[in-house]
Design a protein around this motif. Structure first.
Motif, PDB file in Angstrom:
ATOM      1  N   PRO A 307       7.293  -1.977  18.561  1.00 24.89           N
ATOM      2  CA  PRO A 307       7.241  -2.934  19.669  1.00 24.89           C
ATOM      3  C   PRO A 307       8.602  -3.265  20.277  1.00 24.89           C
ATOM      4  O   PRO A 307       8.675  -3.765  21.402  1.00 24.89           O
ATOM      5  CB  PRO A 307       6.617  -4.180  19.018  1.00 24.89           C
ATOM      6  N   THR A 308       9.695  -2.963  19.538  1.00 26.65           N
ATOM      7  CA  THR A 308      11.019  -3.233  20.100  1.00 26.65           C
ATOM      8  C   THR A 308      11.458  -2.157  21.083  1.00 26.65           C
ATOM      9  O   THR A 308      12.408  -2.371  21.845  1.00 26.65           O
ATOM     10  CB  THR A 308      12.084  -3.349  18.987  1.00 26.65           C
ATOM     11  N   VAL A 309      10.792  -1.001  21.073  1.00 24.10           N
ATOM     12  CA  VAL A 309      11.227   0.108  21.917  1.00 24.10           C
ATOM     13  C   VAL A 309      11.045  -0.186  23.409  1.00 24.10           C
ATOM     14  O   VAL A 309      11.976   0.050  24.204  1.00 24.10           O
ATOM     15  CB  VAL A 309      10.524   1.416  21.504  1.00 24.10           C
ATOM     16  N   PRO A 310       9.891  -0.717  23.870  1.00 28.22           N
ATOM     17  CA  PRO A 310       9.791  -1.063  25.295  1.00 28.22           C
ATOM     18  C   PRO A 310      10.845  -2.081  25.725  1.00 28.22           C
ATOM     19  O   PRO A 310      11.383  -1.999  26.837  1.00 28.22           O
ATOM     20  CB  PRO A 310       8.374  -1.637  25.413  1.00 28.22           C
ATOM     21  N   LEU A 311      11.154  -3.027  24.849  1.00 24.42           N
ATOM     22  CA  LEU A 311      12.212  -3.990  25.140  1.00 24.42           C
ATOM     23  C   LEU A 311      13.548  -3.277  25.309  1.00 24.42           C
ATOM     24  O   LEU A 311      14.298  -3.533  26.263  1.00 24.42           O
ATOM     25  CB  LEU A 311      12.295  -5.019  24.013  1.00 24.42           C
ATOM     26  N   SER A 312      13.859  -2.369  24.392  1.00 21.14           N
ATOM     27  CA  SER A 312      15.124  -1.652  24.465  1.00 21.14           C
ATOM     28  C   SER A 312      15.215  -0.800  25.736  1.00 21.14           C
ATOM     29  O   SER A 312      16.257  -0.739  26.385  1.00 21.14           O
ATOM     30  CB  SER A 312      15.279  -0.766  23.226  1.00 21.14           C
ATOM     31  N   ARG A 313      14.108  -0.162  26.086  1.00 21.63           N
ATOM     32  CA  ARG A 313      14.130   0.661  27.305  1.00 21.63           C
ATOM     33  C   ARG A 313      14.363  -0.184  28.550  1.00 21.63           C
ATOM     34  O   ARG A 313      14.989   0.281  29.513  1.00 21.63           O
ATOM     35  CB  ARG A 313      12.827   1.451  27.403  1.00 21.63           C
ATOM     36  N   LYS A 314      13.869  -1.410  28.548  1.00 17.92           N
ATOM     37  CA  LYS A 314      14.142  -2.317  29.674  1.00 17.92           C
ATOM     38  C   LYS A 314      15.613  -2.716  29.682  1.00 17.92           C
ATOM     39  O   LYS A 314      16.276  -2.677  30.731  1.00 17.92           O
ATOM     40  CB  LYS A 314      13.241  -3.549  29.572  1.00 17.92           C
ATOM     41  N   ILE A 315      16.148  -3.104  28.527  1.00 15.11           N
ATOM     42  CA  ILE A 315      17.546  -3.525  28.457  1.00 15.11           C
ATOM     43  C   ILE A 315      18.481  -2.399  28.878  1.00 15.11           C
ATOM     44  O   ILE A 315      19.481  -2.625  29.563  1.00 15.11           O
ATOM     45  CB  ILE A 315      17.882  -3.998  27.025  1.00 15.11           C
ATOM     46  N   PHE A 316      18.132  -1.160  28.507  1.00 17.60           N
ATOM     47  CA  PHE A 316      19.009  -0.014  28.761  1.00 17.60           C
ATOM     48  C   PHE A 316      18.600   0.782  30.003  1.00 17.60           C
ATOM     49  O   PHE A 316      19.077   1.896  30.190  1.00 17.60           O
ATOM     50  CB  PHE A 316      19.034   0.906  27.539  1.00 17.60           C
ATOM     51  N   ALA A 318      18.430   2.118  33.867  1.00 15.01           N
ATOM     52  CA  ALA A 318      19.513   2.412  34.805  1.00 15.01           C
ATOM     53  C   ALA A 318      19.757   1.228  35.741  1.00 15.01           C
ATOM     54  O   ALA A 318      18.799   0.569  36.154  1.00 15.01           O
ATOM     55  CB  ALA A 318      19.172   3.664  35.603  1.00 15.01           C
ATOM     56  N   PRO A 319      21.032   0.968  36.083  1.00 10.58           N
ATOM     57  CA  PRO A 319      22.248   1.600  35.566  1.00 10.58           C
ATOM     58  C   PRO A 319      22.552   1.142  34.139  1.00 10.58           C
ATOM     59  O   PRO A 319      22.826  -0.028  33.886  1.00 10.58           O
ATOM     60  CB  PRO A 319      23.336   1.147  36.538  1.00 10.58           C
ATOM     61  N   THR A 320      22.468   2.101  33.221  1.00  7.60           N
ATOM     62  CA  THR A 320      22.469   1.834  31.789  1.00  7.60           C
ATOM     63  C   THR A 320      23.723   1.122  31.306  1.00  7.60           C
ATOM     64  O   THR A 320      23.675   0.337  30.359  1.00  7.60           O
ATOM     65  CB  THR A 320      22.278   3.155  31.020  1.00  7.60           C
ATOM     66  N   GLN A 321      24.860   1.352  31.953  1.00 10.08           N
ATOM     67  CA  GLN A 321      26.108   0.764  31.451  1.00 10.08           C
ATOM     68  C   GLN A 321      26.083  -0.764  31.462  1.00 10.08           C
ATOM     69  O   GLN A 321      26.905  -1.409  30.805  1.00 10.08           O
ATOM     70  CB  GLN A 321      27.310   1.272  32.248  1.00 10.08           C
ATOM     71  N   TYR A 322      25.114  -1.361  32.150  1.00  7.79           N
ATOM     72  CA  TYR A 322      25.026  -2.824  32.193  1.00  7.79           C
ATOM     73  C   TYR A 322      24.089  -3.391  31.134  1.00  7.79           C
ATOM     74  O   TYR A 322      23.723  -4.567  31.179  1.00  7.79           O
ATOM     75  CB  TYR A 322      24.594  -3.275  33.587  1.00  7.79           C
TER      76      TYR A 322
END
Length: 387
Positions: A307-316, A318-322
């Protein structure tokens, strides 16, 4: 009744959102893992002392170090002074030196605490780089500092090298020179240009297969000095291709914040260790999942970490550096710091809809450790946005 608040949606409307998650309980003692797990940790700014938030931001050292204790207590090693701490995007080399010095000293006061420190060339402006010798001297400066302070190095990818190098042999020359001098084994760092556009074409090619051959040749030539390599390309097929060809005594550390769950679990033959920025944001969940994996409980590992993976994909996204903004936002919501401001004002790098989505996904992933506080702070944040 669960906590509720009004959250904005992409269509311009506002919805009533009720929390549904359950916080992960902290273990009474740091658990043991069967994967090496580094959490790349953020730094906490000090807005009451800031004079130049874009040039030389003030750091709240007490709160920054308290967060490292939080990670150590959950069983993590720390990847210190990496891109998650805003190296080259708010934290300069002088700040990184102070962070490394303080964290190494703090680790010595905690039984079992461990960390490795980012050593790169970020004090050398890419546009001022004239030769490979400039890059070598810059690496020598930072690796030498880490070792002088008693630390181990993660050899960070270099913007200056990416700018000046003209062939794979240039990378081989620089890495050969630095690795021949290091006291201890180091972790190499393959950071994709989605994390830092200035690293495009790293290892001498934009083609993955060509770059892979260069990396493998560098590792083979310097095998006695390489503990492992962190790969952050956000493509699990690329990581598996690298992992399958590494020598048995060289570790693969996933830096894939999109696909880490399956890469850490492995395919039955090989698996990845971890060096991840997302562990900063989801530490209790990741700790419980990794402890379950070590006990052979794959069902719980998947139930907690997936369940943490969708959260991580949102946080990371594009633009991923932010991505650092989302990581610090969750640290604030969870009470690890008193404010949501960042070095260089990076909290402004994402919009209110992004933060609203993070809130929803964090709740669904059971990542909001203190729900009442999270709701209170989210409401305050939305008020400032005119919602």
């Amino acid at each position: 009744m669960s906590e509720a608040l009004m959250l904005p949606r992409a269509d311009g409307t506002v919805e009533t959102y009720r929390l549904c998650g359950t916080p992960i309980f902290r273990p009474p003692a740091a658990p043991r893992f069967n994967r090496i797990a580094y959490a790349a940790a953020h730094v906490v700014s000090d807005p009451l002392r800031d004079r130049e938030p874009w040039g030389s931001p003030a750091i709240d050292w007490d709160t920054t170090l308290a967060f490292r204790h939080h990670l150590w207590s959950l069983g993590f090693k720390i990847a210190e002074a990496m891109d998650t701490s805003q190296r080259g995007m708010g934290l300069d080399w002088a700040g990184a030196q102070e962070l490394i010095r303080r964290s190494l000293a703090e680790a010595r006061t905690v039984e079992g605490a461990d960390l490795a420190c980012g050593a790169g060339t970020d004090h050398l402006a890419p546009e001022n780089t004239r030769s490979l010798d400039d890059v070598i001297k810059a690496y020598e400066t930072q690796v030498g500092f880490v070792e002088k302070e008693g630390g181990r190095s993660i050899m960070m990818a270099s913007r200056a090298l990416a700018r000046i190098a003209r062939s794979p042999d240039d990378y081989r020359k620089v890495y050969r020179h630095i690795l021949s001098q290091t006291k201890d084994k180091v972790v190499l760092h393959w950071l994709g240009d989605m994390f830092d556009p200035q690293l495009k074409g790293y290892w001498g090619s934009e083609d993955f297969e060509t770059a892979l051959e260069t990396v493998l040749s560098i590792i083979e030539e310097n095998r006695s000095k390489v503990e492992g390599i962190k790969i952050s390309l956000l493509d699990n097929a690329y990581e598996v291709a690298l992992r399958n060809r590494l020598p048995e005594d060289v570790l693969c550390f996933t830096g894939d914040d999109f696909n880490y769950a399956e890469l850490i679990e492995g395919d039955g033959k090989r698996y990845s260790h971890a060096l991840l920025g997302i562990f900063d944001a989801v530490a209790p969940s990741a700790s419980k999942a990794l402890a379950s994996l070590a006990e052979g409980d794959i069902t719980t590992f998947r139930a907690v970490i997936e369940p943490t993976v969708p959260l991580s994909r949102k946080i990371f996204e594009a633009p991923t550096q932010y991505y650092k903004a989302g990581v610090v936002f969750l640290a604030w919501l969870n009470g690890h710091q008193k404010h949501f401001t960042m070095p260089a004002g990076m909290q402004s790098a994402r919009g209110v809809l992004h933060y609203a989505d993070i809130f929803r996904l964090a709740d669904k992933a059971n990542v909001l450790d203190r729900p009442e506080l999270a709701v209170k702070r989210m409401k305050a944040f939305l008020t400032l946005q005119g919602i």
